[in-house]
Design an enzyme around this catalytic site. Structure first.
Site, PDB file in Angstrom:
ATOM      1  N   HIS A   1       2.223  24.547  -6.319  1.00 51.98           N
ATOM      2  CA  HIS A   1       3.244  24.269  -5.295  1.00 51.98           C
ATOM      3  C   HIS A   1       3.290  25.421  -4.288  1.00 51.98           C
ATOM      4  CE1 HIS A   1       6.585  22.665  -3.252  1.00 51.98           C
ATOM      5  NE2 HIS A   1       7.347  22.320  -4.259  1.00 51.98           N
TER       6      HIS A   1
ATOM      7  N   HIS B   1       7.198  24.025   0.978  1.00 50.95           N
ATOM      8  CA  HIS B   1       8.666  23.914   0.966  1.00 50.95           C
ATOM      9  C   HIS B   1       9.454  25.188   0.742  1.00 50.95           C
ATOM     10  CE1 HIS B   1       7.870  19.442  -0.018  1.00 50.95           C
ATOM     11  NE2 HIS B   1       7.760  19.720   1.261  1.00 50.95           N
TER      12      HIS B   1
ATOM     13  N   TYR C   1       9.095  27.763  -1.191  1.00 56.20           N
ATOM     14  CA  TYR C   1       9.186  28.381  -2.519  1.00 56.20           C
ATOM     15  C   TYR C   1       8.294  29.629  -2.567  1.00 56.20           C
ATOM     16  CZ  TYR C   1      11.787  24.170  -3.532  1.00 56.20           C
ATOM     17  OH  TYR C   1      12.722  23.166  -3.482  1.00 56.20           O
TER      18      TYR C   1
HETATM   19  C1  LIG Z   1      14.186  13.314  -4.634  1.00 61.60           C
HETATM   20  C2  LIG Z   1      13.060  14.120  -4.077  1.00 61.60           C
HETATM   21  C3  LIG Z   1      12.544  15.170  -4.834  1.00 61.60           C
HETATM   22  C4  LIG Z   1      11.447  15.908  -4.353  1.00 61.60           C
HETATM   23  N1  LIG Z   1      10.894  16.887  -5.160  1.00 61.60           N
HETATM   24  C5  LIG Z   1       9.753  17.514  -4.768  1.00 61.60           C
HETATM   25  C6  LIG Z   1       9.059  18.413  -5.652  1.00 61.60           C
HETATM   26  O1  LIG Z   1       9.445  18.631  -6.811  1.00 61.60           O
HETATM   27  N2  LIG Z   1       7.934  19.016  -5.184  1.00 61.60           N
HETATM   28  C7  LIG Z   1       7.463  18.805  -3.912  1.00 61.60           C
HETATM   29  O2  LIG Z   1       6.444  19.385  -3.537  1.00 61.60           O
HETATM   30  N3  LIG Z   1       8.076  17.928  -3.077  1.00 61.60           N
HETATM   31  C8  LIG Z   1       9.191  17.278  -3.483  1.00 61.60           C
HETATM   32  N4  LIG Z   1       9.770  16.349  -2.662  1.00 61.60           N
HETATM   33  C9  LIG Z   1       9.114  15.980  -1.392  1.00 61.60           C
HETATM   34  C10 LIG Z   1       8.226  14.759  -1.596  1.00 61.60           C
HETATM   35  O3  LIG Z   1       7.129  15.057  -2.441  1.00 61.60           O
HETATM   36  C11 LIG Z   1       7.669  14.261  -0.259  1.00 61.60           C
HETATM   37  O4  LIG Z   1       7.001  15.324   0.358  1.00 61.60           O
HETATM   38  C12 LIG Z   1       8.749  13.738   0.666  1.00 61.60           C
HETATM   39  O5  LIG Z   1       9.646  12.881  -0.006  1.00 61.60           O
HETATM   40  C13 LIG Z   1       8.145  13.016   1.868  1.00 61.60           C
HETATM   41  O6  LIG Z   1       7.383  11.896   1.428  1.00 61.60           O
HETATM   42  P1  LIG Z   1       7.977  10.396   1.559  1.00 61.60           P
HETATM   43  O7  LIG Z   1       8.325  10.201   3.016  1.00 61.60           O
HETATM   44  O8  LIG Z   1       6.874   9.486   1.119  1.00 61.60           O
HETATM   45  O9  LIG Z   1       9.194  10.309   0.712  1.00 61.60           O
HETATM   46  C14 LIG Z   1      10.894  15.619  -3.093  1.00 61.60           C
HETATM   47  C15 LIG Z   1      11.440  14.573  -2.336  1.00 61.60           C
HETATM   48  C16 LIG Z   1      12.498  13.822  -2.810  1.00 61.60           C
HETATM   49  C17 LIG Z   1      13.008  12.660  -1.997  1.00 61.60           C
END
Ligand SMILES: Cc1cc2nc3c(=O)[nH]c(=O)nc-3n(C[C@H](O)[C@H](O)[C@H](O)COP(=O)(O)O)c2cc1C
Length: 366
Positions: free
Chosen positions: A179, A182, A184
């Site tokens: 990871h 974001h 981190y």
């Molecule tokens: C509930 C939730 C939890 C997420 N947790 C993570 C995570 O643990 N690690 C990560 O890299 N991104 C996390 N994300 C980001 C998603 O992986 C993704 O980048 C984001 O939702 C955009 O994609 P989408 O438009 O298809 O939802 C999270 C997003 C959501 C909605």
């Protein structure tokens, strides 16, 4: 569609991992691990099993150590109970013909003292508090002020990544995603807004990518380079991540990643969960600069995913929120079927509601 099926639904070899299609389940934190142990439980097994139709599942972020934890009830990858819990998940996904890799996570400064060993301060490249919130037992709250990592502490954190990769291997994962996105820890080292160090890990771009590269190289030794990738989010403002020149920074990073031979980069294009054109960035140039596979993510729908794969702008597309709401997303996308809407209120924490109770298109799959 009456035409030949879209390339999105065709197999792809991601490094050493054979995917049955190019639809990836994005990593999604759901805060539903067992309380007290942060080990995956039977409800989590069911959730991932339901989604085994994905070409690849990337697990929710899994902390590599207690220090690496930033939110309550997120699963870890550092105890025997956690390894045993993950083993049930990888077995279930494999039994249903899926592939699954673990997202290895250290949150750095995006944490709260209540989650840290001895209630200490979270750690960061520099002692700068992020303007962002975390989620603890009592709900959403400001992150705690971090302390600066001593140079002598960095090898131990790389060691925690290695141990977590070994644990993921023991738990039966097909590989790991580091990871690096974001805001981190790895992202905090990458960016000049959060990294003000004056040692070998700060200052120039060459120095700021050092930590990421050391983690990648160490983890690749555990799993083999063909089973390792990294997630990045070049312009996403998630968790107060900012840099003066993301294009130069991430171009340099992926060029250096070529030397490691890792299988893929997983790129969150634009602002996470928001506008894909949030800030100007040339993702095609990034794709060209990297020799391995390119997984694209962020606010994709069916048409854009099909177009992106057909154009060759990505090798696979990851969906987040649509996979929360649609366990059988691949089947639905392929059929052009209607999609369930995700319920934001049940994203973080809770039980089966909004987790394992989204309806399947057909009875048999459920
Ligand atoms: C509930 C939730 C939890 C997420 N947790 C993570 C995570 O643990 N690690 C990560 O890299 N991104 C996390 N994300 C980001 C998603 O992986 C993704 O980048 C984001 O939702 C955009 O994609 P989408 O438009 O298809 O939802 C999270 C997003 C959501 C909605």
């Amino acid at each position: 569609m009456s035409q030949a099926k879209s390339k999105l639904f065709t197999p792809f070899r991601l490094g050493d991992i054979e995917l049955k299609n190019r639809v990836v389940m994005a990593p999604l934190t759901r805060n539903r691990a067992s309380r007290g142990t942060d080990a995956p439980n039977d409800l989590n097994v069911e959730y991932y099993r339901q989604r085994a139709g994905a070409g690849l599942i990337v697990t929710e972020g899994t902390q590599i150590s207690q220090q690496g934890q930033g939110y309550v009830w997120t699963p870890g990858m550092y105890s025997d109970a956690q390894i045993a819990g993950w083993r049930k998940i990888t077995d279930a996904v494999h039994a249903d013909g899926g592939k699954i890799i673990a997202q290895l996570w250290h949150v750095g400064r995006v944490s709260h003292v209540s989650l840290q060993p001895g209630q200490g301060a979270p750690v960061a490249p520099s002692p700068l508090q992020a303007k962002t919130k975390t989620y603890i037992e009592s709900g959403f709250t400001e992150v705690s002020a971090p302390r600066e990592l001593a140079l002598s502490e960095i090898p131990a954190i790389i060691g925690d990544f290695v141990k977590a990769a070994e644990n993921a291997k023991a738990a039966g994962f097909d590989g790991v995603e580091i990871h690096g996105a974001h805001g981190y820890l790895i992202d905090q080292f990458l960016r000049d807004d959060s990294n003000k160090r004056t040692d070998a890990y700060g200052g120039s771009i060459e120095n700021r990518v050092r930590f990421a590269l050391e983690v990648v190289e160490a983890v690749a030794k555990v799993f083999g380079k063909g089973r390792v990738g990294i997630r990045i989010s070049p312009v996403s403002p998630a968790n107060d991540a900012r840099d003066s020149d993301p294009q130069a920074l991430f171009t340099h990073l992926v060029t250096r990643l070529n030397d490691t031979g890792i299988a893929f980069i997983h790129v969150v294009e634009g602002a996470t969960r928001d506008a894909r054109d949030y800030l100007p960035f040339d993702y095609k140039a990034l794709r060209q600069a990297f020799k391995g596979a390119y997984i694209a993510n962020n606010s994709f729908n069916r048409d854009l995913a099909i177009e992106t794969i057909e154009n060759g702008d990505a090798d696979a597309v990851a969906f987040g929120r649509l996979f929360i709401a649609n366990p059988d997303l691949v089947e639905r996308l392929e059929a052009g079927a209607p999609l369930n809407e995700p319920d934001v209120a049940t994203f973080y924490g809770g039980d089966a509601k909004g987790y394992t109770d989204y309806p399947f298109l057909t009875e048999k799959a459920a």
